[in-house]
Structure formats: structure tokens, C-alpha cells
Design a protein around this motif. Structure first.
Motif, PDB file in Angstrom:
ATOM      1  N   TRP A  46      30.270  -3.751  17.039  1.00 35.28           N
ATOM      2  CA  TRP A  46      30.932  -2.527  16.860  1.00 35.28           C
ATOM      3  C   TRP A  46      31.040  -2.001  15.200  1.00 35.28           C
ATOM      4  O   TRP A  46      31.379  -1.035  15.088  1.00 35.28           O
ATOM      5  N   GLN A  47      30.500  -2.865  14.378  1.00 30.75           N
ATOM      6  CA  GLN A  47      30.604  -2.631  13.236  1.00 30.75           C
ATOM      7  C   GLN A  47      29.322  -1.860  12.489  1.00 30.75           C
ATOM      8  O   GLN A  47      29.134  -1.549  11.459  1.00 30.75           O
ATOM      9  N   THR A  48      28.235  -1.615  13.421  1.00 25.52           N
ATOM     10  CA  THR A  48      27.087  -1.385  12.951  1.00 25.52           C
ATOM     11  C   THR A  48      27.136   0.287  12.465  1.00 25.52           C
ATOM     12  O   THR A  48      27.563   1.093  13.098  1.00 25.52           O
ATOM     13  N   PRO A  49      26.471   0.534  11.449  1.00 27.42           N
ATOM     14  CA  PRO A  49      26.326   1.998  10.891  1.00 27.42           C
ATOM     15  C   PRO A  49      25.502   2.983  11.991  1.00 27.42           C
ATOM     16  O   PRO A  49      25.842   3.979  12.142  1.00 27.42           O
ATOM     17  N   PHE A  50      24.876   2.331  12.952  1.00 26.78           N
ATOM     18  CA  PHE A  50      24.172   2.997  13.991  1.00 26.78           C
ATOM     19  C   PHE A  50      25.327   3.674  14.939  1.00 26.78           C
ATOM     20  O   PHE A  50      24.914   4.748  15.920  1.00 26.78           O
ATOM     21  N   LEU A  51      26.485   3.300  14.744  1.00 22.80           N
ATOM     22  CA  LEU A  51      27.606   3.991  15.710  1.00 22.80           C
ATOM     23  C   LEU A  51      28.310   5.259  14.686  1.00 22.80           C
ATOM     24  O   LEU A  51      29.261   5.749  15.367  1.00 22.80           O
ATOM     25  N   GLN A  52      28.001   5.444  13.593  1.00 28.02           N
ATOM     26  CA  GLN A  52      28.344   6.461  12.933  1.00 28.02           C
ATOM     27  C   GLN A  52      28.053   7.877  13.483  1.00 28.02           C
ATOM     28  O   GLN A  52      27.073   8.003  13.863  1.00 28.02           O
ATOM     29  N   PRO A  53      28.965   8.755  13.593  1.00 27.75           N
ATOM     30  CA  PRO A  53      28.788  10.045  14.355  1.00 27.75           C
ATOM     31  C   PRO A  53      27.313  10.583  13.926  1.00 27.75           C
ATOM     32  O   PRO A  53      26.536  11.078  14.604  1.00 27.75           O
ATOM     33  N   GLU A  54      27.051  10.681  12.641  1.00 19.81           N
ATOM     34  CA  GLU A  54      25.981  11.466  12.110  1.00 19.81           C
ATOM     35  C   GLU A  54      24.735  10.479  12.269  1.00 19.81           C
ATOM     36  O   GLU A  54      23.543  11.179  12.463  1.00 19.81           O
ATOM     37  N   VAL A  55      24.788   9.427  12.527  1.00 14.71           N
ATOM     38  CA  VAL A  55      23.781   8.468  12.640  1.00 14.71           C
ATOM     39  C   VAL A  55      23.433   8.400  14.482  1.00 14.71           C
ATOM     40  O   VAL A  55      22.367   8.719  14.673  1.00 14.71           O
ATOM     41  N   ILE A  56      24.495   8.596  15.315  1.00 12.52           N
ATOM     42  CA  ILE A  56      24.320   8.791  16.381  1.00 12.52           C
ATOM     43  C   ILE A  56      23.379  10.165  16.544  1.00 12.52           C
ATOM     44  O   ILE A  56      22.338  10.166  17.516  1.00 12.52           O
ATOM     45  N   ARG A  57      23.840  11.121  16.119  1.00  8.83           N
ATOM     46  CA  ARG A  57      23.132  12.522  16.078  1.00  8.83           C
ATOM     47  C   ARG A  57      21.979  12.487  15.736  1.00  8.83           C
ATOM     48  O   ARG A  57      21.005  13.176  16.589  1.00  8.83           O
ATOM     49  N   GLU A  58      21.600  11.843  14.571  1.00 15.72           N
ATOM     50  CA  GLU A  58      20.322  11.767  14.166  1.00 15.72           C
ATOM     51  C   GLU A  58      19.222  11.217  15.435  1.00 15.72           C
ATOM     52  O   GLU A  58      18.113  11.779  15.441  1.00 15.72           O
ATOM     53  N   ASN A  59      19.840  10.165  15.713  1.00  8.05           N
ATOM     54  CA  ASN A  59      19.027   9.529  16.713  1.00  8.05           C
ATOM     55  C   ASN A  59      18.765  10.252  18.098  1.00  8.05           C
ATOM     56  O   ASN A  59      17.457  10.463  18.724  1.00  8.05           O
ATOM     57  N   LEU A  60      19.672  11.043  18.431  1.00  8.30           N
ATOM     58  CA  LEU A  60      19.848  11.666  19.820  1.00  8.30           C
ATOM     59  C   LEU A  60      18.738  13.062  19.501  1.00  8.30           C
ATOM     60  O   LEU A  60      17.947  13.603  20.400  1.00  8.30           O
ATOM     61  N   ILE A  61      18.799  13.471  18.310  1.00  7.38           N
ATOM     62  CA  ILE A  61      17.730  14.600  17.957  1.00  7.38           C
ATOM     63  C   ILE A  61      16.482  14.105  17.755  1.00  7.38           C
ATOM     64  O   ILE A  61      15.490  14.945  18.340  1.00  7.38           O
ATOM     65  N   LEU A  62      16.295  13.009  17.183  1.00  6.02           N
ATOM     66  CA  LEU A  62      14.686  12.571  17.454  1.00  6.02           C
ATOM     67  C   LEU A  62      14.500  12.426  18.783  1.00  6.02           C
ATOM     68  O   LEU A  62      13.206  12.897  19.208  1.00  6.02           O
ATOM     69  N   GLY A  63      15.369  12.146  19.898  1.00  7.06           N
ATOM     70  CA  GLY A  63      14.993  12.014  21.240  1.00  7.06           C
ATOM     71  C   GLY A  63      14.560  13.485  21.840  1.00  7.06           C
ATOM     72  O   GLY A  63      13.913  13.626  22.719  1.00  7.06           O
ATOM     73  N   LEU A  64      15.690  14.248  21.316  1.00 10.08           N
ATOM     74  CA  LEU A  64      15.415  15.661  21.854  1.00 10.08           C
ATOM     75  C   LEU A  64      14.198  16.369  21.386  1.00 10.08           C
ATOM     76  O   LEU A  64      13.397  17.018  22.301  1.00 10.08           O
ATOM     77  N   GLU A  65      13.706  16.062  20.141  1.00 13.15           N
ATOM     78  CA  GLU A  65      12.305  16.816  19.610  1.00 13.15           C
ATOM     79  C   GLU A  65      11.092  15.831  20.289  1.00 13.15           C
ATOM     80  O   GLU A  65      10.321  16.730  20.577  1.00 13.15           O
ATOM     81  N   GLN A  66      11.505  14.741  20.731  1.00 12.84           N
ATOM     82  CA  GLN A  66      10.394  14.035  21.373  1.00 12.84           C
ATOM     83  C   GLN A  66      10.023  14.812  22.753  1.00 12.84           C
ATOM     84  O   GLN A  66       9.068  14.927  23.140  1.00 12.84           O
ATOM     85  N   ALA A  67      11.199  15.008  23.536  1.00 16.15           N
ATOM     86  CA  ALA A  67      11.159  15.339  24.861  1.00 16.15           C
ATOM     87  C   ALA A  67      11.025  17.116  25.110  1.00 16.15           C
ATOM     88  O   ALA A  67      10.917  17.459  26.065  1.00 16.15           O
ATOM     89  N   ARG A  68      11.334  17.795  24.016  1.00 13.18           N
ATOM     90  CA  ARG A  68      11.306  19.300  23.904  1.00 13.18           C
ATOM     91  C   ARG A  68      12.498  19.731  24.568  1.00 13.18           C
ATOM     92  O   ARG A  68      12.609  20.341  25.793  1.00 13.18           O
ATOM     93  N   ASP A  69      13.676  19.137  24.154  1.00 16.12           N
ATOM     94  CA  ASP A  69      15.129  19.561  24.714  1.00 16.12           C
ATOM     95  C   ASP A  69      15.669  20.225  23.680  1.00 16.12           C
ATOM     96  O   ASP A  69      15.799  19.842  22.267  1.00 16.12           O
ATOM     97  N   THR A  70      16.915  20.620  23.613  1.00 20.65           N
ATOM     98  CA  THR A  70      17.689  21.254  22.583  1.00 20.65           C
ATOM     99  C   THR A  70      19.125  20.830  22.653  1.00 20.65           C
ATOM    100  O   THR A  70      19.967  20.956  21.713  1.00 20.65           O
ATOM    101  N   ARG A  71      19.593  20.111  23.987  1.00 18.19           N
ATOM    102  CA  ARG A  71      20.911  20.093  23.955  1.00 18.19           C
ATOM    103  C   ARG A  71      21.317  18.703  23.946  1.00 18.19           C
ATOM    104  O   ARG A  71      20.993  17.655  24.735  1.00 18.19           O
ATOM    105  N   LEU A  72      22.257  18.211  22.861  1.00 17.24           N
ATOM    106  CA  LEU A  72      22.719  16.719  22.704  1.00 17.24           C
ATOM    107  C   LEU A  72      23.436  16.517  23.872  1.00 17.24           C
ATOM    108  O   LEU A  72      24.311  17.035  24.620  1.00 17.24           O
ATOM    109  N   PRO A  73      23.093  15.329  24.256  1.00 14.66           N
ATOM    110  CA  PRO A  73      23.832  14.544  25.204  1.00 14.66           C
ATOM    111  C   PRO A  73      25.333  14.115  24.750  1.00 14.66           C
ATOM    112  O   PRO A  73      25.595  14.025  23.354  1.00 14.66           O
ATOM    113  N   GLN A  74      26.537  14.390  25.413  1.00 15.12           N
ATOM    114  CA  GLN A  74      27.518  13.938  24.811  1.00 15.12           C
ATOM    115  C   GLN A  74      27.569  12.239  24.601  1.00 15.12           C
ATOM    116  O   GLN A  74      27.085  11.531  25.667  1.00 15.12           O
ATOM    117  N   VAL A  75      28.212  11.802  23.758  1.00 12.94           N
ATOM    118  CA  VAL A  75      28.714  10.561  23.480  1.00 12.94           C
ATOM    119  C   VAL A  75      29.893   9.963  23.365  1.00 12.94           C
ATOM    120  O   VAL A  75      30.714  10.690  22.567  1.00 12.94           O
TER     121      VAL A  75
END
Lengths: 235, 235
Positions: free
Chosen positions: A117-146
């Protein structure tokens, strides 16, 4: 990056964007793009289309963009995951965004190590960055809700039942359960436990809240393998 | 490690094994096992059963083992993959072993960077180590076969057609193709391209050799996501 994902602040007028940083580097070094090239672009949470590179140098890229197509449909899936360990969390965020998961709920469980629960990967901007990488990979624009749920019992007792309203609720868990269904046509919520599995108390609570336990055979999969494999099976 | 995987050289007599190195460390540090504990064991390419820890200290572990159960059935699947980039290859080897893939063929493609063929992850002992990690995860004992094909054309023309004999051959590729089937009951060979996809010449050659092109929608998945997702869909 199969889609260049734009954000509102990239726009310098209605149809022109200016990029620096990661996306500029990616265009130059990975795509080896040049002025005059056309590429697929999309606006975060908006339409997709084409961009024409009008300037590209070490400082910035400028593109003229035309956005007209809707992004691909999301899967009608909420994924309820016991919080995975940090390195895997990062990849799972990317996988979920690529696969089209509509909503991801990260839940505590007895077998989730407190340190996760302490990981920086749970910070909202890091979650968002990783979701964006996934969207760019798949050709999608809509962020999943987390949604982040640090307490198992209040979530499962108070909020899970209403999330299941009108949805097929599945709990993938090893045991003498019916086989996980395939190719479903309806909205679903799928729960996947931590490494080592949910403890019996948690299984009972999840079933009580309305999830149907299902199994996928004798093999124990890592969480990230299970996520992709179960989504492939369900949709 | 959901199964302690034993090798013939671990045996000090018919039913006793002695372990050092990675597995000893794992028993002590991750499992926090103690003398008298019982755990699930299996013999590489052999039966599975139970082990009783009779000694465990910083130098070695000894177990008495009983092997009586067969490992889970493999999927009747040969996976034909354009060689992925090294870090992903490592994870894909583990995923394939966990998911029960019977055979993995790593093939060259125009979009496979030449440097990928130099990775230490392609050394037979490193391939084997990663497959073993996947088997230990999934509780299986049988190593998938791995075949390395550095030349596209001779493989596809001369060896692929006979590998397809009696098997459903599928080429997962974006495009206007029929949907990939679900829940098949037969033996299959599934081809998945590199990041960026097979080039049109390669698609033509693979189809000519007997593969049917199929698609899984508009999303472009990373190879490792596609592998798990397609296997979940097919079996």
C-alpha cells in the motif's frame, strides 16, 4: 505507442498541438518520425483521428490534428483485484487499459502485504501514466476508472452488493466450483485474489455479497496471467 | 512456488531429496518452512505428490517424498511466436509454462530486431530456468518443448505445413478477418506476430502454409497480453 494520446493542454489552437517530453522522444527515437508524416492520434477521453507532423526537432513537435472517430467500446467489465505487488501492479494497470477494462477496483486482502500500500505506483499520477501507456498501446482514449479500497470488510459488505446490481458477479478461485463461463454477452464484475489466494473468510464474504465462485482448472496462475487469460475467456 | 520441482540429481535415495541454492532459499525465506512441514512436490517431467521436510537449515534441506499423482494435462497447443524482446521473452516463457502450452516455437520476422537473437535469455539453460519458474507457479511438472527458428521462410515453407497436420492453425492478426474461435476442443497451432505485426509478405506465407487469419477486435495488445488472452479464449 500505436496511438499518440493528446491532452487538452497540448492544444495551441483548435486543431494544432505542441508536444515535448516523453511523446516527443518517442516520436523521434522509436517512430523515427519526420515532418510530413501522418500518424494516428486521439484526445484523452475523446475522439481519435489523424495527425500531420508540421514541425519536429529536438525541442518540440507540432501536429495538425483531425479528430472524428469514436474510440473502441470498453468491455462491460469491472475487475476487482486484491492489490498486487508493485511491479506487477504497474503491468496490470497497462494490461487493463489495453484490454478495455471499464473499471478496476484494488482491494485489500489478508494476503496483501502491508508494504504494497506504500508503493509510489499507487499515486494517482502514476496510475494515470500507466493507464495512458496501455491506452496508447491498444489505440483507445478512455481511461478506465480506478477505485482504491484499503478495507476489505466495509467494501464487500457495504459497496460491493450495489456494484453487482444488474451484473454477473464472478469469483475466480481454485476449487470444486463450476467452470468459468465463456463469451458472455452481459456486464460483469470479476474478482481475482492475491498471490496465495483469498482466505476462506474472504471467499465466504465475497460469495455472501453475491459473487459466484468459478474455476479455470488445476493450474495456479500468476495474477497478471490470470487477468489477461480470464478476460480473453469472458469477452 | 506452488510446487517444489525436483530433478533426478536431487535424489539421495529412492524417496529422499537434498536441496540447496534457490529452492532452499525459497523454502526458508518465502515459505518460512520448518522441519516437519509437508508441501507439494513434483519430479520434473514426472509425477507429483507430497514432501515431508526432515531437515532444513542454512546449508541444505532434506525431504522424504511420495510421488503418485499425474501432472495436469497440457493444452493441445503449439504457440508460434515472433521472437519477443528479451525482457518480455522471459515473462512469456513463464506464462507459457504456467498456462500449459505444449510447444513454443520462436520464429524470426522482419520486425524482430536482430539484437533480440543475441539475448542470454535464449540460452537453453536460461529458457529452462524460466519454464521451471512457470511450472512451479502452476503446479505442473512437464516442460513445454521450445523450438527456435531463426529463418522465417524455410520454417514456414518446409516445416510449418507438417506441424499443422491434424491441427487447427490460427493466425491472430488485426484486420477484416473472422473472429477468433472460443473454447475449441481440438489441437491447435496459434501464431502471434511481433510488436508492429507481421509484414504482409509474412501474413501471405503463413496463410499459404495453412493458417487461418482471425481477429480479436480493434485493440492492439502487447504480445504477452495477447498470448494469455488468446489462450484463455481458445481453451
Amino acid at each position: 505507442m500505436n496511438l499518440l494520446l493528446l491532452q487538452p493542454q497540448d492544444f495551441i489552437d483548435d486543431q494544432r498541438v505542441r508536444l515535448q517530453g516523453r511523446r516527443l522522444q518517442h516520436l523521434r527515437c522509436v517512430h523515427q518520425a519526420q515532418t510530413g508524416d501522418r500518424l494516428r492520434v486521439g484526445l484523452l477521453d475523446g475522439l481519435m483521428g489523424e495527425g500531420l507532423i508540421t514541425r519536429l526537432d529536438s525541442e518540440l513537435a507540432e501536429l495538425e490534428v483531425q479528430l472524428s472517430e469514436p474510440p473502441p467500446a470498453k468491455l462491460p467489465l469491472s475487475l476487482l483485484l486484491a492489490l498486487p505487488r508493485p511491479k506487477m501492479l504497474r503491468r496490470i494497470l497497462q494490461h487493463c487499459a489495453s484490454l478495455g477494462v471499464a473499471k478496476l477496483i484494488l482491494l485489500n486482502s489478508y494476503r496483501v502485504e502491508k508494504s504494497y500500500w506504500q508503493t509510489p505506483f499507487l499515486q494517482p499520477e502514476v496510475i494515470r501514466e500507466n493507464l495512458i501507456l496501455g491506452l496508447e498501446q491498444a489505440r483507445d482514449t478512455r481511461l478506465p476508472q480506478v477505485q482504491i479500497e484499503k478495507r476489505f470488510k466495509p467494501f464487500v459488505e457495504d459497496r460491493l452488493p450495489s456494484l453487482l446490481d444488474g451484473r454477473l458477479g464472478l469469483l475466480a478461485h481454485p476449487g470444486e466450483y463450476p467452470e468459468c463461463p465463456r463469451g458472455i454477452q452481459q456486464s460483469a464484475l470479476l474478482a481475482i485474489g492475491p498471490e496465495g489466494g483469498w482466505i476462506p473468510y474472504e471467499v465466504d464474504k465475497l460469495i455472501e455479497a453475491g459473487l459466484q465462485p468459478v474455476q479455470i482448472g488445476p493450474r495456479i496462475l500468476r495474477v497478471e496471467t490470470a487477468v489477461s487469460s480470464l478476460i480473453g475467456r469472458l469477452f
